[in-house]
Structure formats: structure tokens, C-alpha cells
Design an enzyme around this catalytic site. Structure first.
Site, PDB file in Angstrom:
ATOM      1  CG  ASP A 156      -6.049   7.163   2.156  1.00  0.00           C
ATOM      2  OD1 ASP A 156      -6.120   8.296   2.116  1.00  0.00           O
ATOM      3  OD2 ASP A 156      -7.085   6.049   2.986  1.00  0.00           O
ATOM      4  CE  LYS A 219      -7.207   3.590   6.328  1.00  0.00           C
ATOM      5  NZ  LYS A 219      -7.226   3.677   4.426  1.00  0.00           N
ATOM      6  CE  LYS A 255     -10.268   5.411   4.483  1.00  0.00           C
ATOM      7  NZ  LYS A 255      -9.499   5.354   2.762  1.00  0.00           N
TER       8      LYS A 255
END
Length: 319
Positions: A156, A219, A255
Site C-alpha cells: 500500500d 485506496k 479499497k
């Protein structure tokens, strides 16, 4: 994340795909208000949706006082996210329910990998100077390499917000592309830190650049910003996903992270994915929820589904 899911190869930077786009915040807020209020899922159907939400959770600990012991306890919860008696009462005691991943800092990756050995649950690591992303690029890339070498299957990354705020799309593209290449076989989730991008138009444009640069997921947030995942921001991002799919044929994951704490939150975001993108985006290879306390509330709701009573939150601790 499904091994058969095709990676996003990215594209050259195509400014024409996003520079003329303007997002109307009021319209996004009206649409998401309808999603939040318009879908009612009850009883067994609600339990099924909540079980699916668990399968999509990246169970997360990103605290300055993280220890190997805390990570091991979190991994045990990822392996057995709901008490066996509740699963048996729901008739799903044999489905092998787990969370989608466990997400930790790079130095905690080896502890998580060891604790999850044999489970099939991937370890995700934040990297690239999380949460601010303001360390020099060589160090940020080195952090990715370290996490991958330690066994992280998903990375991430965080973007440089300045590039978005100044409209420096080439710099943003080049940065994310370098990160994608450094990830190698590890899937990359690009954290946009949407609460610091100013407008939904910026959110859309950053989403599109991240996907063009090869992000496998986009995300919302680090969870550390003043404003994290919201439904209007998420709607903007999933419509960017839809546009990218229409332009390239590639399906990119989404996400939301930060601020999702209740079973109702999980239901709202699943409804958003179903209505905007369809059933495939309710699966963990295309949808993840970054969360820590959310799982405890979902387990509490599932127990209520079985017994008709709410247990106190302490009965469903994460560790």
C-alpha cells in the site's frame, strides 16, 4: 488476492482521460445518500453480506506501539475472524472464513508472514513514507523492496499530494510508475489520501493517473487524515474505475480505509460496489476494506442474527 486476477499493466499518461472531467459534489452526495438509505438487507441475507465483508477486510494495525505479539494476535484473528459457535449456528462453520489480508508496517511483515504461514492469507505492508509520503523517492522505493523481501504480497503506497494539488500529473505518474515497477510481483494499492486533495475533481484525476501508472487497487486514505473514507469520495473513485475499465478493459480494485467502524458502514460500501460496478466488485480480489475495529462490530451483529441479543463489544475483541 486471487492469483488468477489479471494485473493492471497501466498505460502511457493520457491526460485527455481526466483533465476535462469535473465532479459535482452535491450530485455525488445526493447519489450516495440514496445508496445509504435505499437498500435494506435483512436476516440471512444480511448475514451473508456481512460474511462477505469479512472476507474483504484488510485487518490492520498501524500504530507506533505495534509489537510482534500484537501482530501475532491480529493474525490469529484473521485466521478465525468469527467465533466458531456463531459460524456453526449460521450454517457456515466449514467455509474456512478468513479476512482478505493483514496490513502492517514493513518491520512487522516478517512476524505477520510467520503467523499466517499455511493460511493463504496475504500480508499487506504500507510503504513509501506512510502516512505523509514526504521522504525522498529513493528511500520510498527502498522501503517497498524491503517489505517485498520480507514476504509482503501486497504493498500500500502513498502518493505525493503536492503533485495533485499543483496539477503536476507527469510527476505523479512517474512516481507511481516507479513504485509499481519496484513492487514486482506484489500487488500495489495506491493510497490517494483523498481528505487532503481538496476537491472530488482532484480525487477523480488522481485516481485515473494512478491506474494509468499501473495501480492494481486505488485506496481512499491512510486512516491518518482528518477526513478519511466517505461515500461521495468512494463514488468518485469507483466511477473512475468504471471509466478506466471501459477505456482499457482492465478491472482495478478499490479499497476504502479509515472511518469504517460499524456493520452498517460495511453494508453501505458493499451496496455502493454492487450498484455501481456489480457483483464482481464485492469479491476480495477487487474490493478490500482497510479496518481494525470494524470486524468486532460485524461479529457482534452476526451474534445478534443468531441469538437476537447484542453482546457487549468486549466479547468480540480483536486480540
Amino acid at each position: 488476492m486471487s492469483e488468477s486476477h489479471e494485473r493492471n499493466p497501466g498505460t502511457p499518461l493520457e491526460r485527455g482521460w481526466f483533465e476535462d472531467v469535473q465532479i459535482n459534489r452535491s450530485a455525488a452526495e445526493r447519489r450516495t445518500a440514496l445508496i445509504a438509505s435505499g437498500r435494506t438487507v435483512k436476516k440471512k441475507h444480511q448475514a451473508a453480506w456481512l460474511l462477505r465483508a469479512i472476507q474483504c477486510i484488510d485487518l490492520t494495525t498501524l500504530s507506533g506501539d505495534d509489537t510482534p505479539g500484537r501482530v501475532r494476535r491480529l493474525c490469529n484473528k484473521a485466521r478465525q475472524p468469527v467465533r466458531q459457535d456463531i459460524l456453526d449456528a449460521l450454517g457456515v462453520g466449514d467455509i474456512g472464513l478468513t479476512t482478505g489480508a493483514v496490513c502492517v508496517y514493513p518491520t512487522m511483515v516478517p512476524h505477520a508472514v510467520k503467523a499466517l504461514e499455511g493460511s493463504g492469507i496475504p500480508v499487506a505492508s504500507v510503504a513509501t513514507g506512510f502516512p505523509a509520503g514526504l521522504t525522498p523517492l529513493p528511500q520510498r522505493l527502498a522501503e517497498i523492496r524491503y517489505a517485498v523481501e520480507q514476504g509482503a504480497a501486497e504493498i500500500d503506497i502513498v502518493i505525493t499530494r503536492e503533485h495533485v494539488l499543483l496539477g503536476n500529473w507527469q510527476a505523479l505518474y512517474d512516481e507511481i510508475r516507479a513504485m509499481r515497477e519496484t513492487c514486482g510481483e506484489a500487488h500495489m494499492k495506491a493510497i490517494l489520501a483523498t481528505g487532503e486533495l481538496g476537491t472530488l475533481t482532484n480525487v477523480y484525476r488522481a485516481s485515473m493517473v494512478a491506474m494509468q501508472a499501473g495501480a492494481d487497487f486505488i485506496k481512499t486514505s491512510t486512516g491518518k487524515e482528518p477526513e478519511n473514507a466517505t461515500l461521495p469520495v468512494s463514488l468518485t473513485m469507483v466511477r473512475a474505475l468504471r471509466d478506466y475499465r471501459d477505456l482499457t478493459g482492465h478491472n482495478i480494485g478499490f479499497k476504502p480505509a479509515g472511518g469504517l467502524r460499524t456493520a452498517k458502514d460495511a453494508m453501505n460500501w458493499l451496496a455502493l460496489m454492487k450498484e455501481e460496478l456489480g457483483g464482481p466488485w464485492m469479491e476480495p480480489h477487487l474490493f478490500r476494506i482497510g479496518a481494525s475495529s470494524l470486524l468486532a462490530d460485524i461479529e457482534r451483529q452476526l451474534e445478534h442474527n443468531v441469538t437476537g441479543r447484542y453482546a457487549s463489544a468486549e466479547h468480540h475483541a480483536l486480540s
